[in-house]
Design a protein around this motif. Sequence first.
Motif, short mmCIF file in Angstrom:
data_model
loop_
_atom_site.label_atom_id
_atom_site.label_comp_id
_atom_site.label_asym_id
_atom_site.label_seq_id
_atom_site.Cartn_x
_atom_site.Cartn_y
_atom_site.Cartn_z
N LYS A 294 2.46 7.94 -1.63
CA LYS A 294 1.87 8.29 -2.93
C LYS A 294 1.27 9.69 -2.94
O LYS A 294 1.30 10.38 -3.93
CB LYS A 294 0.76 7.29 -3.28
CG LYS A 294 1.26 5.88 -3.55
CD LYS A 294 0.08 5.00 -3.93
CE LYS A 294 0.43 3.53 -3.87
NZ LYS A 294 -0.71 2.69 -3.56
N SER A 295 0.63 10.08 -1.82
CA SER A 295 0.02 11.41 -1.77
C SER A 295 0.14 11.96 -0.36
O SER A 295 0.18 11.19 0.60
CB SER A 295 -1.46 11.31 -2.16
OG SER A 295 -2.12 10.46 -1.27
N ALA A 296 0.19 13.25 -0.27
CA ALA A 296 0.36 13.89 1.04
C ALA A 296 -0.87 13.63 1.90
O ALA A 296 -2.00 13.71 1.42
CB ALA A 296 0.57 15.38 0.86
N THR A 297 -0.64 13.29 3.14
CA THR A 297 -1.75 13.02 4.06
C THR A 297 -1.61 13.94 5.26
O THR A 297 -1.03 13.56 6.28
CB THR A 297 -1.72 11.55 4.54
OG1 THR A 297 -0.36 11.22 4.88
CG2 THR A 297 -2.22 10.59 3.51
N PHE A 298 -2.12 15.15 5.11
CA PHE A 298 -1.98 16.11 6.20
C PHE A 298 -3.27 16.30 6.98
O PHE A 298 -3.31 17.07 7.93
CB PHE A 298 -1.44 17.44 5.67
CG PHE A 298 -0.07 17.29 5.06
CD1 PHE A 298 1.01 16.88 5.85
CD2 PHE A 298 0.14 17.51 3.72
CE1 PHE A 298 2.28 16.69 5.31
CE2 PHE A 298 1.40 17.33 3.15
CZ PHE A 298 2.46 16.92 3.94
N SER B 173 0.81 -1.23 0.00
CA SER B 173 0.00 0.00 0.00
C SER B 173 0.84 1.27 0.00
O SER B 173 0.34 2.35 -0.32
CB SER B 173 -0.91 0.02 1.23
OG SER B 173 -0.14 0.21 2.40
N ASP B 174 2.09 1.17 0.41
CA ASP B 174 2.93 2.36 0.62
C ASP B 174 2.27 3.34 1.59
O ASP B 174 2.48 4.55 1.51
CB ASP B 174 3.24 3.07 -0.71
CG ASP B 174 4.32 2.36 -1.49
OD1 ASP B 174 5.22 1.79 -0.86
OD2 ASP B 174 4.25 2.37 -2.73
N PHE C 128 -5.27 11.23 16.66
CA PHE C 128 -4.83 10.78 15.34
C PHE C 128 -4.50 11.94 14.42
O PHE C 128 -5.10 13.01 14.50
CB PHE C 128 -5.82 9.80 14.70
CG PHE C 128 -7.26 10.22 14.73
CD1 PHE C 128 -8.07 9.91 15.82
CD2 PHE C 128 -7.83 10.89 13.66
CE1 PHE C 128 -9.41 10.28 15.84
CE2 PHE C 128 -9.17 11.26 13.66
CZ PHE C 128 -9.97 10.95 14.77
N MET C 129 -3.52 11.67 13.57
CA MET C 129 -2.91 12.70 12.73
C MET C 129 -2.59 12.06 11.39
O MET C 129 -2.52 10.83 11.28
CB MET C 129 -1.62 13.15 13.45
CG MET C 129 -0.80 14.19 12.78
SD MET C 129 0.62 14.67 13.82
CE MET C 129 1.81 13.41 13.39
N GLY C 130 -2.37 12.87 10.35
CA GLY C 130 -1.82 12.36 9.10
C GLY C 130 -0.31 12.26 9.24
O GLY C 130 0.20 11.88 10.29
N ALA C 131 0.41 12.64 8.18
CA ALA C 131 1.87 12.64 8.26
C ALA C 131 2.34 13.69 9.27
O ALA C 131 3.29 13.50 10.02
CB ALA C 131 2.47 12.91 6.90
#
Length: 160
Positions: free
Chosen positions: A102-106, A42-43, A134-137
């Motif tokens: 693959k894509s930014a997860t903010f 999934s990366d 919980f948070m993204g990157a």
Amino acid sequence: MKEINIPCVVHVYDDRDQLTADVKDLMESAVSARDSAYAPYSDFKVGAALLLDNGEVITGSNQENASYPSGLCAERTVVYYAGAKYPDAKFLKMCITAASSKSATFDPIPPCGACRQAIVEYEIKQESPIEIYFMGASGKVMKSHSLANLLPLVFDKSVL
Ligand code: THU
């Protein structure tokens, strides 16, 4: 027929610097744990850190498998290890962070349904809430005061 409105309350922090020092440390542990994810399919790397009432911090990450359903999410890796290693400890707070290459997860990434079900089992067992952050990157952090708040109409042992 009647309608029932079941509230879900979350608090949103602009970034992790706004968290209390202990929770910020826990989130940094989750960020470090994210690097240990094994996510070649999934990366999508997820890290989780769990603070126990005995002071221990358990960290873990998602572990994938060529047989996709055999993989496990970060949150369940952590709670099952904590439950096995410290069966008498209470779970106090969990921090989760997810980053896709693959894509930014903010935006904050909430735990999946299966993980909510797994975590709420321990909340019911210990009869006290587990705080979930919980948070993204990076970026915004959401806080739920309990797992039950994220899982209305829970399936639990009372129906068995
Ligand atoms: N994943 C987690 O680790 N936690 C969640 O709550 C949702 C998804 C993992 C599973 C899989 O390795 C990857 O993220 C993509 O679904």
